[in-house]
Motif scaffolding. Sequence first.
Motif, PDB file in Angstrom:
ATOM      1  N   LEU A   1      -2.101 -14.280 -12.693  1.00 18.98           N
ATOM      2  CA  LEU A   1      -1.072 -13.251 -12.592  1.00 18.98           C
ATOM      3  C   LEU A   1      -1.355 -12.370 -11.375  1.00 18.98           C
ATOM      4  O   LEU A   1      -2.515 -12.142 -11.025  1.00 18.98           O
ATOM      5  N   THR A   2      -0.295 -11.881 -10.749  1.00 13.29           N
ATOM      6  CA  THR A   2      -0.458 -10.948  -9.636  1.00 13.29           C
ATOM      7  C   THR A   2      -0.596  -9.547 -10.220  1.00 13.29           C
ATOM      8  O   THR A   2       0.365  -8.775 -10.279  1.00 13.29           O
ATOM      9  N   HIS A   3      -1.808  -9.225 -10.650  1.00 11.79           N
ATOM     10  CA  HIS A   3      -2.000  -7.967 -11.375  1.00 11.79           C
ATOM     11  C   HIS A   3      -1.945  -6.755 -10.455  1.00 11.79           C
ATOM     12  O   HIS A   3      -1.744  -5.630 -10.925  1.00 11.79           O
TER      13      HIS A   3
ATOM     14  N   ALA B   1      -6.043  -2.026   2.307  1.00 14.44           N
ATOM     15  CA  ALA B   1      -4.976  -1.702   1.358  1.00 14.44           C
ATOM     16  C   ALA B   1      -3.693  -1.309   2.080  1.00 14.44           C
ATOM     17  O   ALA B   1      -2.589  -1.737   1.710  1.00 14.44           O
ATOM     18  N   GLU B   2      -3.815  -0.516   3.133  1.00 16.56           N
ATOM     19  CA  GLU B   2      -2.625  -0.064   3.863  1.00 16.56           C
ATOM     20  C   GLU B   2      -1.935  -1.216   4.587  1.00 16.56           C
ATOM     21  O   GLU B   2      -0.706  -1.352   4.537  1.00 16.56           O
TER      22      GLU B   2
ATOM     23  N   PRO C   1       4.695  -9.156   5.042  1.00 16.70           N
ATOM     24  CA  PRO C   1       5.882  -9.799   4.471  1.00 16.70           C
ATOM     25  C   PRO C   1       5.493 -10.639   3.252  1.00 16.70           C
ATOM     26  O   PRO C   1       4.553 -11.424   3.308  1.00 16.70           O
ATOM     27  N   SER C   2       6.213 -10.461   2.150  1.00 24.31           N
ATOM     28  CA  SER C   2       5.865 -11.196   0.933  1.00 24.31           C
ATOM     29  C   SER C   2       7.005 -11.108  -0.066  1.00 24.31           C
ATOM     30  O   SER C   2       7.824 -10.178  -0.020  1.00 24.31           O
ATOM     31  N   ASP C   3       7.034 -12.073  -0.988  1.00 25.69           N
ATOM     32  CA  ASP C   3       7.968 -12.004  -2.106  1.00 25.69           C
ATOM     33  C   ASP C   3       7.525 -10.979  -3.135  1.00 25.69           C
ATOM     34  O   ASP C   3       8.316 -10.538  -3.971  1.00 25.69           O
ATOM     35  N   VAL C   4       6.241 -10.646  -3.117  1.00 27.08           N
ATOM     36  CA  VAL C   4       5.641  -9.816  -4.158  1.00 27.08           C
ATOM     37  C   VAL C   4       4.961  -8.620  -3.515  1.00 27.08           C
ATOM     38  O   VAL C   4       4.077  -8.781  -2.665  1.00 27.08           O
ATOM     39  N   ASP C   5       5.362  -7.416  -3.908  1.00 26.50           N
ATOM     40  CA  ASP C   5       4.685  -6.214  -3.424  1.00 26.50           C
ATOM     41  C   ASP C   5       3.338  -6.077  -4.126  1.00 26.50           C
ATOM     42  O   ASP C   5       3.225  -6.269  -5.338  1.00 26.50           O
ATOM     43  N   THR C   6       2.308  -5.743  -3.343  1.00 29.79           N
ATOM     44  CA  THR C   6       0.985  -5.549  -3.919  1.00 29.79           C
ATOM     45  C   THR C   6       0.421  -4.209  -3.483  1.00 29.79           C
ATOM     46  O   THR C   6       0.739  -3.703  -2.401  1.00 29.79           O
ATOM     47  N   GLU C   7      -0.424  -3.650  -4.357  1.00 29.62           N
ATOM     48  CA  GLU C   7      -1.104  -2.398  -4.058  1.00 29.62           C
ATOM     49  C   GLU C   7      -2.580  -2.556  -4.408  1.00 29.62           C
ATOM     50  O   GLU C   7      -2.907  -2.896  -5.543  1.00 29.62           O
ATOM     51  N   PHE C   8      -3.458  -2.330  -3.429  1.00 29.36           N
ATOM     52  CA  PHE C   8      -4.888  -2.315  -3.700  1.00 29.36           C
ATOM     53  C   PHE C   8      -5.276  -0.886  -4.077  1.00 29.36           C
ATOM     54  O   PHE C   8      -5.252   0.008  -3.232  1.00 29.36           O
ATOM     55  N   THR C   9      -5.621  -0.695  -5.322  1.00 28.54           N
ATOM     56  CA  THR C   9      -6.032   0.632  -5.778  1.00 28.54           C
ATOM     57  C   THR C   9      -7.416   0.625  -6.414  1.00 28.54           C
ATOM     58  O   THR C   9      -7.983   1.685  -6.640  1.00 28.54           O
ATOM     59  N   ASP C  10      -7.948  -0.557  -6.702  1.00 32.16           N
ATOM     60  CA  ASP C  10      -9.214  -0.682  -7.425  1.00 32.16           C
ATOM     61  C   ASP C  10     -10.316  -1.045  -6.429  1.00 32.16           C
ATOM     62  O   ASP C  10     -10.477  -2.204  -6.049  1.00 32.16           O
ATOM     63  N   TYR C  11     -11.080  -0.047  -6.021  1.00 36.34           N
ATOM     64  CA  TYR C  11     -12.123  -0.267  -5.022  1.00 36.34           C
ATOM     65  C   TYR C  11     -13.211  -1.208  -5.530  1.00 36.34           C
ATOM     66  O   TYR C  11     -13.675  -2.095  -4.796  1.00 36.34           O
ATOM     67  N   GLU C  12     -13.624  -1.038  -6.789  1.00 34.48           N
ATOM     68  CA  GLU C  12     -14.680  -1.890  -7.329  1.00 34.48           C
ATOM     69  C   GLU C  12     -14.233  -3.353  -7.374  1.00 34.48           C
ATOM     70  O   GLU C  12     -15.032  -4.258  -7.096  1.00 34.48           O
TER      71      GLU C  12
END
Length: 310
Positions: free
Chosen positions: A70-72, A182-183, A189-200
Motif C-alpha cells: 500500500l502507498t501509506h 520530502a520537499e 509527477p505521479s498518479d499518487v501524491d506522497t508526503e514524507f513525514t516520518d523521519y525514522e
Amino acid sequence: MTVTVRDLRPDARADLEGFARVRRAALPFILVTPESLAHDLTHLHPDAHYRPLVAVDDEGEVIGTAQVHLTHESTVAGQGNLNVYVHPRHTRRGAGTVLVRAAEEHLAAHGAARLFAWVLDEPGNRAFAELHGYRESRSAHFLRLDLAHGTLPPPQDPPPGVELRPGSDYADDPRPLFLLDAETTADEPSDVDTEFTDYEAWLRETWQHPLFSPELTTVALVDGRPAAFSAARTDGGTRYGTVMTGTARAHRGRGLAKLAKNDSLHRARAAGLTEAFTGNDTGNGPMIAINTWFGYEICGTEVRYVRELG
C-alpha cells in the motif's frame, strides 16, 4: 506444469537470489540484490503491508516475482501497488496470472480500492494488463549512461555561495537531507501524491538501505544549507543508479541539480562504476533534458496501469 506462489521471506536465501535473478532478467535497469530485498522485507513501514511474492515451478525454480504494498505515505487512502515480473524465458506459463491474483487479494484485504501497476511498454505486457482489467495511465523512461566509455560533461565549479559536499558528511545528522528529499518528492509527477513525514521510517527505508551510497550522493549547499541533491545507489559491483535528483523550491532555475548530479557521476566513475541508470516520467521534460546533456539514452519505457476495485 504447476506454478506455486509463496511469500518471499528474509531468511529464504534461495528465494531472495531467485527474486533478484528474475528482476535483473526482466527489468535490468533497476538495481536489486538479495540483501536489498531482505532489508525491504524487514524495514518497510508496517502500514505498507508489504508482501513480496515469488512464483515457483515444479522444480523449485523462481520464475516470477511480485512486489505488493500500500502507498501509506499518500494523502489519499486505499491505494495499492503491484509490480509483477516474470523471467523472459518463462512467460505464458501462468505465473503472471497467479501472482496478480494473489497480489490483488492481499491488497483488497487491506482496504485498497485503486491499484497501480508498472508494465513494460511491450505489446504482450500491455495486453496482459488490459486482460486483467487495468487501464493505461502515465508512462516513464529508463535511461542508461555508459560511465566507462561515455564522455561526461567536464566537472563544474560551483558559483559563489554554493558548495558541493558528499551525503556522507551528514552521517551524524541526515535530517536536513530528509527535509530536502520530502520537499522534492512531493513535487514529482505521479498518479499518487506522497508526503514524507516520518523521519525514522525514512532513515530505515532510504538512508540505511544497503544499496544507498551516501559517499556518492552529492548535496549542493547555498549559504551553508542543503538546496539540491542527487541521491545515488550502487549494487556493490559496477552499477550505479540515481534514485532522486531535485532542488528545493526556493532555489530552482539555477542549475543546482545538474551541478550536484554531475559531481556525483564523476565521483562514481572515479570509483570504478561503469554503468549509470536513472528514470524519468515522460512528462518531466526538464529532467530528461538534463539527463540527455549528461549523455544518458533511453533504454526502456514503462506504462502505469490502474484498476479500480469494487
